[in-house]
Design a protein around this motif. Structure first.
Motif, PDB file in Angstrom:
ATOM      1  N   CYS A 278       0.807  -1.226   0.000  1.00 32.43           N
ATOM      2  CA  CYS A 278       0.000   0.000   0.000  1.00 32.43           C
ATOM      3  C   CYS A 278       0.839   1.274   0.000  1.00 32.43           C
ATOM      4  O   CYS A 278       0.299   2.368  -0.142  1.00 32.43           O
ATOM      5  N   GLY A 279       2.141   1.156   0.159  1.00 30.31           N
ATOM      6  CA  GLY A 279       3.000   2.335   0.099  1.00 30.31           C
ATOM      7  C   GLY A 279       3.089   3.139   1.381  1.00 30.31           C
ATOM      8  O   GLY A 279       3.809   4.121   1.457  1.00 30.31           O
ATOM      9  N   SER A 280       2.333   2.713   2.418  1.00 31.21           N
ATOM     10  CA  SER A 280       2.385   3.455   3.676  1.00 31.21           C
ATOM     11  C   SER A 280       3.637   3.039   4.459  1.00 31.21           C
ATOM     12  O   SER A 280       4.330   2.111   4.072  1.00 31.21           O
ATOM     13  N   LEU A 281       3.888   3.746   5.552  1.00 32.87           N
ATOM     14  CA  LEU A 281       5.023   3.354   6.372  1.00 32.87           C
ATOM     15  C   LEU A 281       4.630   2.206   7.277  1.00 32.87           C
ATOM     16  O   LEU A 281       3.520   2.169   7.797  1.00 32.87           O
ATOM     17  N   LYS A 282       5.546   1.275   7.450  1.00 32.59           N
ATOM     18  CA  LYS A 282       5.248   0.198   8.392  1.00 32.59           C
ATOM     19  C   LYS A 282       6.506  -0.232   9.116  1.00 32.59           C
ATOM     20  O   LYS A 282       7.617  -0.012   8.646  1.00 32.59           O
TER      21      LYS A 282
ATOM     22  N   CYS B 163      -2.821  -1.549   5.422  1.00 32.20           N
ATOM     23  CA  CYS B 163      -3.496  -2.513   4.554  1.00 32.20           C
ATOM     24  C   CYS B 163      -3.746  -3.855   5.228  1.00 32.20           C
ATOM     25  O   CYS B 163      -4.473  -4.686   4.707  1.00 32.20           O
ATOM     26  N   GLU B 164      -3.123  -4.075   6.391  1.00 32.25           N
ATOM     27  CA  GLU B 164      -3.411  -5.327   7.092  1.00 32.25           C
ATOM     28  C   GLU B 164      -4.229  -5.062   8.348  1.00 32.25           C
ATOM     29  O   GLU B 164      -4.195  -5.809   9.303  1.00 32.25           O
ATOM     30  N   ASN B 165      -4.942  -3.962   8.329  1.00 34.40           N
ATOM     31  CA  ASN B 165      -5.771  -3.576   9.458  1.00 34.40           C
ATOM     32  C   ASN B 165      -7.035  -4.444   9.479  1.00 34.40           C
ATOM     33  O   ASN B 165      -7.953  -4.219   8.707  1.00 34.40           O
ATOM     34  N   ASN B 166      -7.027  -5.425  10.341  1.00 33.60           N
ATOM     35  CA  ASN B 166      -8.159  -6.346  10.341  1.00 33.60           C
ATOM     36  C   ASN B 166      -9.305  -5.905  11.253  1.00 33.60           C
ATOM     37  O   ASN B 166     -10.385  -6.461  11.214  1.00 33.60           O
ATOM     38  N   LYS B 167      -9.018  -4.893  12.063  1.00 32.25           N
ATOM     39  CA  LYS B 167     -10.061  -4.422  12.981  1.00 32.25           C
ATOM     40  C   LYS B 167     -11.180  -3.730  12.207  1.00 32.25           C
ATOM     41  O   LYS B 167     -12.344  -3.970  12.416  1.00 32.25           O
ATOM     42  N   ASN B 168     -10.772  -2.841  11.296  1.00 34.01           N
ATOM     43  CA  ASN B 168     -11.773  -2.126  10.507  1.00 34.01           C
ATOM     44  C   ASN B 168     -11.696  -2.572   9.059  1.00 34.01           C
ATOM     45  O   ASN B 168     -10.667  -2.415   8.421  1.00 34.01           O
TER      46      ASN B 168
ATOM     47  N   LEU C  90       3.315   1.537  -7.486  1.00 34.10           N
ATOM     48  CA  LEU C  90       2.414   0.616  -6.780  1.00 34.10           C
ATOM     49  C   LEU C  90       1.009   0.585  -7.390  1.00 34.10           C
ATOM     50  O   LEU C  90       0.036   0.374  -6.681  1.00 34.10           O
ATOM     51  N   ILE C  91       0.927   0.804  -8.698  1.00 32.94           N
ATOM     52  CA  ILE C  91      -0.389   0.769  -9.339  1.00 32.94           C
ATOM     53  C   ILE C  91      -0.866  -0.677  -9.506  1.00 32.94           C
ATOM     54  O   ILE C  91      -2.030  -0.984  -9.278  1.00 32.94           O
ATOM     55  N   ASN C  92       0.066  -1.564  -9.850  1.00 34.84           N
ATOM     56  CA  ASN C  92      -0.329  -2.981  -9.948  1.00 34.84           C
ATOM     57  C   ASN C  92      -0.843  -3.500  -8.614  1.00 34.84           C
ATOM     58  O   ASN C  92      -1.816  -4.247  -8.560  1.00 34.84           O
ATOM     59  N   SER C  93      -0.166  -3.081  -7.544  1.00 35.44           N
ATOM     60  CA  SER C  93      -0.606  -3.580  -6.237  1.00 35.44           C
ATOM     61  C   SER C  93      -1.944  -2.955  -5.848  1.00 35.44           C
ATOM     62  O   SER C  93      -2.718  -3.555  -5.103  1.00 35.44           O
ATOM     63  N   LEU C  94      -2.247  -1.773  -6.371  1.00 36.28           N
ATOM     64  CA  LEU C  94      -3.577  -1.183  -6.136  1.00 36.28           C
ATOM     65  C   LEU C  94      -4.645  -2.060  -6.796  1.00 36.28           C
ATOM     66  O   LEU C  94      -5.674  -2.384  -6.178  1.00 36.28           O
ATOM     67  N   VAL C  95      -4.389  -2.465  -8.031  1.00 33.93           N
ATOM     68  CA  VAL C  95      -5.348  -3.305  -8.742  1.00 33.93           C
ATOM     69  C   VAL C  95      -5.545  -4.624  -7.971  1.00 33.93           C
ATOM     70  O   VAL C  95      -6.679  -5.084  -7.778  1.00 33.93           O
ATOM     71  N   GLU C  96      -4.442  -5.173  -7.483  1.00 38.02           N
ATOM     72  CA  GLU C  96      -4.526  -6.408  -6.690  1.00 38.02           C
ATOM     73  C   GLU C  96      -5.366  -6.213  -5.431  1.00 38.02           C
ATOM     74  O   GLU C  96      -6.186  -7.055  -5.072  1.00 38.02           O
ATOM     75  N   ARG C  97      -5.124  -5.087  -4.765  1.00 38.34           N
ATOM     76  CA  ARG C  97      -5.884  -4.817  -3.521  1.00 38.34           C
ATOM     77  C   ARG C  97      -7.367  -4.711  -3.814  1.00 38.34           C
ATOM     78  O   ARG C  97      -8.190  -5.201  -3.049  1.00 38.34           O
ATOM     79  N   VAL C  98      -7.704  -4.014  -4.893  1.00 36.06           N
ATOM     80  CA  VAL C  98      -9.114  -3.828  -5.240  1.00 36.06           C
ATOM     81  C   VAL C  98      -9.782  -5.191  -5.421  1.00 36.06           C
ATOM     82  O   VAL C  98     -10.886  -5.431  -4.917  1.00 36.06           O
ATOM     83  N   LYS C  99      -9.080  -6.090  -6.107  1.00 38.48           N
ATOM     84  CA  LYS C  99      -9.668  -7.411  -6.343  1.00 38.48           C
ATOM     85  C   LYS C  99      -9.736  -8.224  -5.050  1.00 38.48           C
ATOM     86  O   LYS C  99     -10.769  -8.803  -4.717  1.00 38.48           O
TER      87      LYS C  99
END
Ligand SMILES: [Zn+2]
Length: 198
Positions: free
Chosen positions: A60-64, A73-78, A124-133
């Motif tokens: 997702c490109g965020s800091l981790k 992107c691995e936030n399972n709470k919400n 990270l556009i490919n990974s955006l498409v993956e996330r959407v799916k």
């Protein structure tokens, strides 16, 4: 400060930080030196930890932190059904601060530009498409800037998502050029109609 090489190097480094010139850098260094135990020691330790453990999430490109999963992107709470796409982390922070949006973020890490070497693959556009799916996302909100590069990037993302059934919307104004927290807080003329189109 008496031409001590370590001090000179530190002043040079600190004056590279946003909003700081050599004068404020000198004041900061003086403050640090006068507080060795309270400031220099924990700061050196924290900087080393950040250097070792903090990276951009490749999804997702965020800091981790390498020690935990990605909060973004691995936030399972919400669980959300929306992703807001921004150019950089400062844009994410601005939108979070303005509380107009609740959902996932996707940080491109730049824009498609003809003038620099930013490659589409790096964004990270490919990974955006993956996330959407993968995450059954129903809506992608494009919040790239209103510049030519920002709009070109938005168009490219739209095209990349055309085979998914996701709804694509845009922020009414996009993130203004150089958009940072203060712009959203102020809600000046430029951003007074900052809202998300339905
Ligand atoms: Zn992530």
């Amino acid at each position: 400060m008496q031409n001590i090489p370590e001090i000179e190097r530190l002043i040079k480094l600190i004056s590279k930080l946003p909003g700081l010139g050599p004068k404020s850098a000198k004041r900061i260094v003086l403050k640090l030196i006068n507080n060795r135990e309270e400031l220099i020691k924990p700061m050196a330790k924290t900087l080393a930890e950040v250097y070792k453990n903090i990276f951009r999430c490749k999804i997702c490109g965020s800091l981790k932190s390498n020690l935990n999963g990605c909060n973004n992107c691995e936030n399972n709470k919400n669980k959300f059904n929306k992703i807001c796409v921004v150019e950089n982390i400062a844009d994410q922070w601005s939108i979070e601060t303005s509380s107009v949006y609740q959902g996932y973020f996707h940080i491109l890490g730049g824009t498609i530009s003809s003038s620099n070497n930013q490659k589409k693959e790096d964004l990270l556009i490919n990974s955006l498409v993956e996330r959407v799916k993968k995450d059954n996302i129903e809506e992608v909100i494009l919040a790239t800037s209103a510049t030519v590069e920002g709009q070109t990037t938005a168009f490219y993302i739209q095209d990349s998502l055309k085979n998914t059934n996701v709804k694509i919307s845009k922020l009414a104004q996009g993130v203004p050029v150089g958009g940072e927290t203060k712009i959203f807080k102020k809600r000046d003329k430029k951003t007074s109609n900052f809202n998300i189109k339905d």
